[in-house]
Scaffold this motif. Sequence first.
Motif, PDB file in Angstrom:
ATOM      1  N   TRP A 114       0.799  -1.221   0.000  1.00  5.84           N
ATOM      2  CA  TRP A 114       0.000   0.000   0.000  1.00  5.84           C
ATOM      3  C   TRP A 114       0.837   1.279   0.000  1.00  5.84           C
ATOM      4  CZ3 TRP A 114       1.086   3.268   3.982  1.00  5.84           C
ATOM      5  CH2 TRP A 114       1.724   2.725   5.119  1.00  5.84           C
ATOM      6  N   ASN A 115       2.125   1.182   0.302  1.00  6.36           N
ATOM      7  CA  ASN A 115       2.906   2.392   0.564  1.00  6.36           C
ATOM      8  C   ASN A 115       3.475   2.970  -0.731  1.00  6.36           C
ATOM      9  OD1 ASN A 115       4.833   4.324   1.451  1.00  6.36           O
ATOM     10  ND2 ASN A 115       4.943   3.289   3.435  1.00  6.36           N
ATOM     11  N   GLU A 116       2.692   3.858  -1.321  1.00  3.71           N
ATOM     12  CA  GLU A 116       3.108   4.454  -2.594  1.00  3.71           C
ATOM     13  C   GLU A 116       4.341   5.335  -2.418  1.00  3.71           C
ATOM     14  OE1 GLU A 116       1.136   6.943  -6.331  1.00  3.71           O
ATOM     15  OE2 GLU A 116      -0.042   6.541  -4.512  1.00  3.71           O
ATOM     16  N   GLU A 117       4.451   6.021  -1.277  1.00  6.88           N
ATOM     17  CA  GLU A 117       5.572   6.931  -1.059  1.00  6.88           C
ATOM     18  C   GLU A 117       6.915   6.214  -1.154  1.00  6.88           C
ATOM     19  OE1 GLU A 117       7.293  10.066   2.310  1.00  6.88           O
ATOM     20  OE2 GLU A 117       5.789   8.559   2.866  1.00  6.88           O
ATOM     21  N   GLU A 118       7.059   5.095  -0.430  1.00 13.45           N
ATOM     22  CA  GLU A 118       8.344   4.410  -0.452  1.00 13.45           C
ATOM     23  C   GLU A 118       8.569   3.691  -1.783  1.00 13.45           C
ATOM     24  OE1 GLU A 118       8.431   1.700   2.812  1.00 13.45           O
ATOM     25  OE2 GLU A 118       6.973   0.319   1.932  1.00 13.45           O
ATOM     26  N   SER A 119       7.492   3.208  -2.397  1.00 12.11           N
ATOM     27  CA  SER A 119       7.625   2.534  -3.676  1.00 12.11           C
ATOM     28  C   SER A 119       8.153   3.489  -4.742  1.00 12.11           C
ATOM     29  CB  SER A 119       6.276   1.955  -4.116  1.00 12.11           C
ATOM     30  OG  SER A 119       5.804   1.003  -3.195  1.00 12.11           O
ATOM     31  N   ARG A 120       7.506   4.621  -4.871  1.00  8.78           N
ATOM     32  CA  ARG A 120       7.957   5.591  -5.868  1.00  8.78           C
ATOM     33  C   ARG A 120       9.278   6.215  -5.459  1.00  8.78           C
ATOM     34  NH1 ARG A 120       4.366   5.403  -9.531  1.00  8.78           N
ATOM     35  NH2 ARG A 120       2.110   5.237  -9.134  1.00  8.78           N
ATOM     36  N   GLY A 121       9.490   6.355  -4.138  1.00  9.84           N
ATOM     37  CA  GLY A 121      10.745   6.933  -3.664  1.00  9.84           C
ATOM     38  C   GLY A 121      11.953   6.123  -4.095  1.00  9.84           C
ATOM     39  N   LEU A 122      11.851   4.811  -4.046  1.00  7.25           N
ATOM     40  CA  LEU A 122      12.972   3.945  -4.409  1.00  7.25           C
ATOM     41  C   LEU A 122      12.853   3.389  -5.833  1.00  7.25           C
ATOM     42  CD1 LEU A 122      13.678   1.931  -1.129  1.00  7.25           C
ATOM     43  CD2 LEU A 122      14.646   4.103  -1.907  1.00  7.25           C
ATOM     44  N   GLY A 123      11.814   3.788  -6.539  1.00  2.00           N
ATOM     45  CA  GLY A 123      11.703   3.389  -7.928  1.00  2.00           C
ATOM     46  C   GLY A 123      11.051   2.050  -8.165  1.00  2.00           C
ATOM     47  N   PHE A 124      10.294   1.544  -7.194  1.00  3.54           N
ATOM     48  CA  PHE A 124       9.543   0.304  -7.393  1.00  3.54           C
ATOM     49  C   PHE A 124       8.265   0.604  -8.170  1.00  3.54           C
ATOM     50  CE2 PHE A 124      12.209  -0.985  -3.918  1.00  3.54           C
ATOM     51  CZ  PHE A 124      12.369  -2.354  -4.063  1.00  3.54           C
TER      52      PHE A 124
END
Length: 291
Positions: A114-124
């Motif tokens: 669910w964590n869009e912030e960390e996903s997009r932050g690290l490029g996932f």
Amino acid sequence: MKLGLHLADHTYPNGPAALRTDLASVARAADDAGFAYLSVMDHFFQISRYGPPEHDMLEAYTTLGFLAAHTERIKLLTMVTGVIYRHPGLLAKAVTTLDVLSGGRAILGIGAGWNEEESRGLGFPFPPLKERFEILEETLQYVLKMWSDDDSAFESKHINAERLLNVPQPLAKPRPPILIGGGGEKKTLRLVAKYGDACNLFNDENLEHKLEVLRGHCETEGRDYAEITKTTTSFLDIGEKGEKLDEARADLHRQAALGIDAVILVIPGGPKLDVIELLATEVIPNLPQAT
């Protein structure tokens, strides 16, 4: 009923240099105290419930491997792995490795992420929710096949693999249990009924309703509801000197009466050795039975 301990916050007073020592001490204390489960989050940034994103966060499966080396009996899992963070072959191999090196103590905790912030932050990649649930169901199918005697190809909408070879296989028999986290009534709890050995729900005012929804999905899937281990994640505040212990006991009895088999505790401010010791002497020996 059984208790687990959830390590949600790695920002300890002594800092990263002492984190290995602090985590090892907590893990040994929980193992000795009789806790049944020890879990960590599968996040790359800290989540807002526990602190700002910049707080310390360790990679989950590396951490579980470290904790395995400092414990003897406690079950080890993520609460829970975001399915988009690892290819299913790597995930199955990581849990298998944890299981073999811990002597058969691994559990696969998994959810849609669910964590869009960390996903997009690290490029996932962070696909839409519908697609994440598709990937979750396909991953469950993939992992179950990889933990079977069938190492043939796997093909689905999102995943294609030519040979699901997994040597060595896990020590846990018939395989490591699968815990699916989340309380989504249409999709998540249906997947629990279809594929899961355990669920994890929040300990809130909706708990009894969520259990009834799961029971309905089990009836639809032809699954015995009693086969599924029902767990919650619960915040535990016993006070500075245990003055709230009676409240904690009452809440455990309430959950047991609803049929909860295991409560995974989050201790405010991070786990403290004195709190673990108090739980070992005052709570764990007299846990209620789930009904």
